[in-house]
Design a protein around this motif. Structure first.
Motif, PDB file in Angstrom:
ATOM      1  N   TYR A  50     -40.378 -12.231 -39.609  1.00 40.80           N
ATOM      2  CA  TYR A  50     -41.624 -11.012 -40.104  1.00 40.80           C
ATOM      3  C   TYR A  50     -40.968 -10.569 -41.632  1.00 40.80           C
ATOM      4  CZ  TYR A  50     -44.862  -9.839 -36.541  1.00 40.80           C
ATOM      5  OH  TYR A  50     -45.942 -10.869 -36.154  1.00 40.80           O
ATOM      6  N   HIS A  71     -46.411 -16.825 -36.547  1.00 34.98           N
ATOM      7  CA  HIS A  71     -47.002 -17.146 -36.204  1.00 34.98           C
ATOM      8  C   HIS A  71     -46.438 -18.802 -35.313  1.00 34.98           C
ATOM      9  CE1 HIS A  71     -49.088 -18.548 -39.017  1.00 34.98           C
ATOM     10  NE2 HIS A  71     -48.802 -20.329 -39.162  1.00 34.98           N
ATOM     11  N   CYS A  74     -43.900 -18.628 -32.819  1.00 35.81           N
ATOM     12  CA  CYS A  74     -44.340 -17.879 -31.572  1.00 35.81           C
ATOM     13  C   CYS A  74     -43.865 -18.948 -30.657  1.00 35.81           C
ATOM     14  CB  CYS A  74     -45.202 -17.165 -31.770  1.00 35.81           C
ATOM     15  SG  CYS A  74     -46.448 -16.779 -30.135  1.00 35.81           S
ATOM     16  N   PHE A  82     -43.898  -5.633 -29.394  1.00 35.02           N
ATOM     17  CA  PHE A  82     -43.027  -4.295 -31.244  1.00 35.02           C
ATOM     18  C   PHE A  82     -43.137  -2.481 -30.347  1.00 35.02           C
ATOM     19  CE2 PHE A  82     -46.159  -7.486 -33.046  1.00 35.02           C
ATOM     20  CZ  PHE A  82     -45.352  -7.762 -34.347  1.00 35.02           C
ATOM     21  N   PHE A  88     -54.657  -4.570 -29.025  1.00 26.20           N
ATOM     22  CA  PHE A  88     -55.805  -4.643 -29.324  1.00 26.20           C
ATOM     23  C   PHE A  88     -57.136  -3.183 -28.830  1.00 26.20           C
ATOM     24  CE2 PHE A  88     -54.218  -9.174 -29.328  1.00 26.20           C
ATOM     25  CZ  PHE A  88     -53.781  -9.127 -30.507  1.00 26.20           C
ATOM     26  N   ILE A  99     -55.580 -13.107 -25.514  1.00 26.56           N
ATOM     27  CA  ILE A  99     -55.551 -13.311 -26.597  1.00 26.56           C
ATOM     28  C   ILE A  99     -54.051 -14.188 -26.874  1.00 26.56           C
ATOM     29  CG2 ILE A  99     -55.654 -13.060 -28.792  1.00 26.56           C
ATOM     30  CD1 ILE A  99     -58.092 -11.371 -28.898  1.00 26.56           C
ATOM     31  N   THR A 103     -53.314 -19.712 -26.981  1.00 31.17           N
ATOM     32  CA  THR A 103     -51.766 -20.041 -27.737  1.00 31.17           C
ATOM     33  C   THR A 103     -51.957 -21.124 -27.736  1.00 31.17           C
ATOM     34  OG1 THR A 103     -51.256 -17.946 -29.260  1.00 31.17           O
ATOM     35  CG2 THR A 103     -49.735 -19.672 -29.333  1.00 31.17           C
ATOM     36  N   THR A 151     -48.235 -16.029 -23.921  1.00 33.46           N
ATOM     37  CA  THR A 151     -47.685 -16.498 -24.991  1.00 33.46           C
ATOM     38  C   THR A 151     -47.012 -18.031 -24.595  1.00 33.46           C
ATOM     39  OG1 THR A 151     -46.431 -16.002 -26.013  1.00 33.46           O
ATOM     40  CG2 THR A 151     -48.374 -15.533 -26.520  1.00 33.46           C
TER      41      THR A 151
ATOM     42  N   GLN B 184     -59.206 -15.298 -31.151  1.00 35.07           N
ATOM     43  CA  GLN B 184     -58.179 -14.584 -32.179  1.00 35.07           C
ATOM     44  C   GLN B 184     -58.873 -14.112 -32.918  1.00 35.07           C
ATOM     45  OE1 GLN B 184     -57.250 -18.702 -32.502  1.00 35.07           O
ATOM     46  NE2 GLN B 184     -55.764 -18.530 -31.243  1.00 35.07           N
ATOM     47  N   GLY B 187     -58.271 -10.658 -32.151  1.00 30.79           N
ATOM     48  CA  GLY B 187     -57.162 -10.015 -32.769  1.00 30.79           C
ATOM     49  C   GLY B 187     -57.234  -9.698 -33.987  1.00 30.79           C
ATOM     50  N   ASP B 191     -55.717  -5.944 -35.522  1.00 26.54           N
ATOM     51  CA  ASP B 191     -53.854  -6.071 -35.757  1.00 26.54           C
ATOM     52  C   ASP B 191     -53.925  -7.090 -36.616  1.00 26.54           C
ATOM     53  OD1 ASP B 191     -51.225  -5.179 -35.515  1.00 26.54           O
ATOM     54  OD2 ASP B 191     -51.755  -3.226 -34.915  1.00 26.54           O
ATOM     55  N   ASP B 193     -50.509  -7.617 -37.712  1.00 28.04           N
ATOM     56  CA  ASP B 193     -49.776  -8.548 -37.234  1.00 28.04           C
ATOM     57  C   ASP B 193     -49.044  -8.657 -35.725  1.00 28.04           C
ATOM     58  OD1 ASP B 193     -48.141  -7.686 -38.907  1.00 28.04           O
ATOM     59  OD2 ASP B 193     -47.809  -5.428 -39.456  1.00 28.04           O
ATOM     60  N   ALA B 194     -50.010  -8.253 -34.829  1.00 30.07           N
ATOM     61  CA  ALA B 194     -49.678  -8.405 -32.935  1.00 30.07           C
ATOM     62  C   ALA B 194     -50.132 -10.115 -33.116  1.00 30.07           C
ATOM     63  CB  ALA B 194     -50.537  -7.299 -32.076  1.00 30.07           C
ATOM     64  N   ALA B 195     -51.045  -9.664 -33.941  1.00 30.84           N
ATOM     65  CA  ALA B 195     -51.935 -11.177 -33.478  1.00 30.84           C
ATOM     66  C   ALA B 195     -50.801 -12.045 -34.113  1.00 30.84           C
ATOM     67  CB  ALA B 195     -52.839 -11.476 -34.435  1.00 30.84           C
ATOM     68  N   GLU B 196     -50.469 -12.302 -34.930  1.00 26.93           N
ATOM     69  CA  GLU B 196     -49.439 -13.464 -35.493  1.00 26.93           C
ATOM     70  C   GLU B 196     -48.242 -13.381 -34.690  1.00 26.93           C
ATOM     71  OE1 GLU B 196     -47.676 -15.313 -38.161  1.00 26.93           O
ATOM     72  OE2 GLU B 196     -50.169 -15.195 -38.906  1.00 26.93           O
ATOM     73  N   ALA B 197     -47.362 -12.211 -34.019  1.00 23.63           N
ATOM     74  CA  ALA B 197     -45.985 -12.793 -33.405  1.00 23.63           C
ATOM     75  C   ALA B 197     -47.338 -13.311 -32.090  1.00 23.63           C
ATOM     76  CB  ALA B 197     -46.263 -10.852 -32.630  1.00 23.63           C
ATOM     77  N   LEU B 198     -48.441 -13.525 -31.848  1.00 22.74           N
ATOM     78  CA  LEU B 198     -49.074 -13.855 -30.025  1.00 22.74           C
ATOM     79  C   LEU B 198     -49.544 -15.219 -30.910  1.00 22.74           C
ATOM     80  CD1 LEU B 198     -51.477 -11.204 -29.160  1.00 22.74           C
ATOM     81  CD2 LEU B 198     -48.749 -11.942 -28.108  1.00 22.74           C
ATOM     82  N   GLY B 199     -49.090 -15.576 -31.647  1.00 27.54           N
ATOM     83  CA  GLY B 199     -49.322 -17.335 -32.547  1.00 27.54           C
ATOM     84  C   GLY B 199     -50.531 -18.264 -33.007  1.00 27.54           C
ATOM     85  N   ILE B 200     -51.090 -16.849 -33.963  1.00 32.59           N
ATOM     86  CA  ILE B 200     -52.523 -16.458 -34.523  1.00 32.59           C
ATOM     87  C   ILE B 200     -51.378 -17.392 -35.159  1.00 32.59           C
ATOM     88  CG2 ILE B 200     -54.527 -15.635 -35.251  1.00 32.59           C
ATOM     89  CD1 ILE B 200     -54.299 -14.577 -31.711  1.00 32.59           C
ATOM     90  N   ALA B 201     -52.444 -18.093 -36.457  1.00 31.46           N
ATOM     91  CA  ALA B 201     -52.074 -18.452 -37.682  1.00 31.46           C
ATOM     92  C   ALA B 201     -53.848 -17.464 -38.703  1.00 31.46           C
ATOM     93  CB  ALA B 201     -52.378 -20.297 -37.785  1.00 31.46           C
TER      94      ALA B 201
END
Lengths: 241, 324
Positions: A50, A71, A74, A82, A88, A99, A103, A151, B184, B187, B191, B193-201
């Motif tokens: 980040y 991403h 990850c 966090f 979500f 979700i 991944t 993940t 995705q 997600g 949120d 930021d949370a989606a990014e943290a879970l590997g979503i581009a």
């Protein structure tokens, strides 16, 4: 597995993290403690992509991670949670975990099975169909872990997963983290609650004003003069005695 | 059948629309039906970005106008088939949607919406000033040449064209609800930021959603212009139009497949009814549909924040309790 070499992060004139070096091996359970504003979360934000570090290197699985977005990090096997949970909110608990699972698993049906398994592991099965925003904070903290776990991380970064929990929830969370560790997940845990950290971590790094001032086993940390001065205070020493 | 109630309702509504022209021949009713289907489909296209991916655009008129102008110019200036214009519009909208999605990638929430408004306004100025090619602010009449290839069709045929468009947009929504990309995007909407943290581009997927939505909107714009027969830059690129897509969806149910169509049924039929009723009065009622939007929006936000779909769900739950 993860190596930080003299990592520095500045915000204008403020140096939030100053030349922090640390090394995490496969199977570690490393704790990071420090008072408010010590730079713990900033350090996580640097490791997980980040923030871009202003100096030093972050190497994960033999790869320099400078400039990689979260991403990608990850997908390389490093997932973080966090401190201020980010569920979500309008989706169900199982969809939240799903979700995360998508991944690694492109198929929706396979991801749903994986999500159900992870939710079971994290003790959220009775709430699978509930909307995430309807959960109380203790369960949201668990959901945060479940989603990250879906993940399939090799290294999991937990940012104050125990903060704000009541004593029985706290025990449950400690059990969960121990179980994940036993299942082979390497962990870095940021925590404020000393007692929990002392019981959980194998090794602890203490941050103070952005610098790593001590590293050692919980026993060594608890008796370290600098740590006591900086953070724990006399009361803790007395309480230990 | 174990289809959820909203899918069954959609099947019934689309079925009614398909059968209506066989029974009703009244051109006013058929015209209303065509507009309900078109505005519903266009709102569903908007919903792909605004509802499912949370990329709330207030400039979708840009893509509508691109589709409308592509076909109108293709027929009026080059004497080609509007179908070629439809394809050209889709290509241009894919490019424009990709560009606006990419350029505004870092912008979130209201800032994204503002950048889309700016984009549609730039196209409005371009189309209204480039007199030599677009005929400027006078607009372009679309020549009527009977035939399928020239889209010179009667009301009955237009119902089926609009129905195909509606089914296409509805099918895209249903696909999103069950697919990996759809989850995705949800997600990212909830949120980022949370989606990014879970590997979503997240950036790439946001561009994808906006581009897909733009392409569908362009198809709708082409068909609308060919149906109505006239392209006015101040209408096809207007913010009013962008807001119509958004409000139909919000009133019907944001991020639900059927919602945009329910919103369109309510708003479009009210609008056409009032327009017909007050057409005798020369002045005063030209802007009546804005009053309808305002009133409907206030009622929805106050009494059914999840739209007509949410209201229907609550009614269903209440009835189930009453039966038990």
């Amino acid at each position: 597995m993860l190596t930080l070499e003299r990592v520095t992060k500045r915000f204008g004139g403020l140096t939030a993290v100053r030349e922090v070096s640390l090394h995490v091996r496969q199977g570690d359970l490393l704790g990071i403690i420090g008072p408010n504003g010590a730079g713990k979360t900033t350090l996580f934000n640097v490791i997980s992509g980040y923030y871009r570090p202003d100096g030093g290197r972050v190497v994960f699985a033999g790869r320099d991670m400078a400039g990689l977005p979260p991403h990608v990090i990850c997908r390389l096997g490093l997932t973080r949670t966090f401190q201020l949970v980010k569920p979500f909110g309008n989706l169900s608990v199982v969809d939240n975990a799903m979700i995360g699972a998508l991944t690694r698993l492109p198929s929706v049906s396979a991801a749903r099975l994986e999500a159900e398994r992870v939710i079971e592991t994290c003790g959220l099965a009775p709430h699978a169909a509930a909307r995430a925003r309807a959960l109380p904070i203790g369960l949201r903290k668990r959901l945060e872990v479940a989603r990250a776990l879906a993940t399939r991380p090799r290294l999991l970064l937990l940012d104050e997963a125990m903060a704000g929990l009541n004593p029985s929830e706290l025990v449950g969370m400690i059990e969960l983290i121990r179980r994940l560790h036993a299942d082979g997940v390497t962990l870095i845990v940021i925590e404020h609650i000393m007692a929990a950290m002392m019981r959980l971590a194998r090794r602890i790094v203490v941050l103070h004003h952005g610098e790593a001032i001590a590293e050692g086993t919980p026993g060594e940390i608890a008796s370290d003069r600098r740590v006591i001065d900086a953070y724990l205070g006399e009361e803790f020493v007395l309480a230990q005695a | 059948m174990s289809l959820p109630p909203s899918r069954r309702a959609a099947a019934v509504l689309l079925g009614v629309a398909a059968l209506a022209p066989l029974i009703v021949r009244d051109s006013f009713v058929l015209d209303s039906l065509i507009l309900i289907l078109m505005w519903g489909a266009l709102s569903a296209a908007w919903n792909v970005a605004g509802g499912y991916a949370g990329q709330v655009s207030l400039g979708h008129a840009a893509f509508f106008g691109i589709g409308a102008y592509s076909a109108a110019l293709m027929t009026a200036r080059f004497q080609q088939s509007p179908w070629l214009g439809l394809v050209l519009g889709v290509v241009l909208s894919l490019a424009a949607g990709g560009a606006i999605g990419y350029l505004s990638n870092r912008l979130r929430g209201p800032y994204f919406a503002l950048s889309t408004i700016a984009f549609s306004q730039v196209l409005l100025i371009g189309a209204s000033r480039w007199r030599g090619f677009t005929a400027g602010s006078e607009g372009i009449p679309v020549p009527f040449r009977p035939g399928v290839w020239t889209l010179g069709l009667g009301h009955v045929a237009w119902v089926y064209v609009a129905l195909v468009l509606a089914v296409l947009c509805y099918a895209v929504e249903i696909w999103l609800e069950g697919s990996r990309i759809g989850y995705q995007l949800a997600g990212i909407r909830e949120d980022e930021d949370a989606a990014e943290a879970l590997g979503i581009a997240s950036r790439r997927l946001k561009v994808f959603a906006v581009t897909l939505s733009a392409a569908l909107t362009s198809v709708g714009g082409t068909l609308w212009a060919q149906y109505v027969g006239f392209v006015d830059p101040f209408y096809v690129f207007s913010i009013d139009l962008s807001i119509r897509f958004a409000l139909n969806t919000i009133i019907g149910g944001l991020g639900t497949a059927l919602g945009p169509f329910l919103g369109s049924i309510l708003i479009t039929s009210l609008e056409t009814y009032l327009r017909a009723t007050f057409s005798g009065f020369k002045t005063g009622f030209a802007g009546i549909y804005l009053v309808i939007y305002g009133t409907a929006l206030i009622l929805v936000v106050r009494f059914a924040p999840e739209g007509l779909i949410g209201l229907a769900g609550r009614f269903g739950a209440w009835r189930a309790r009453a039966d038990a």
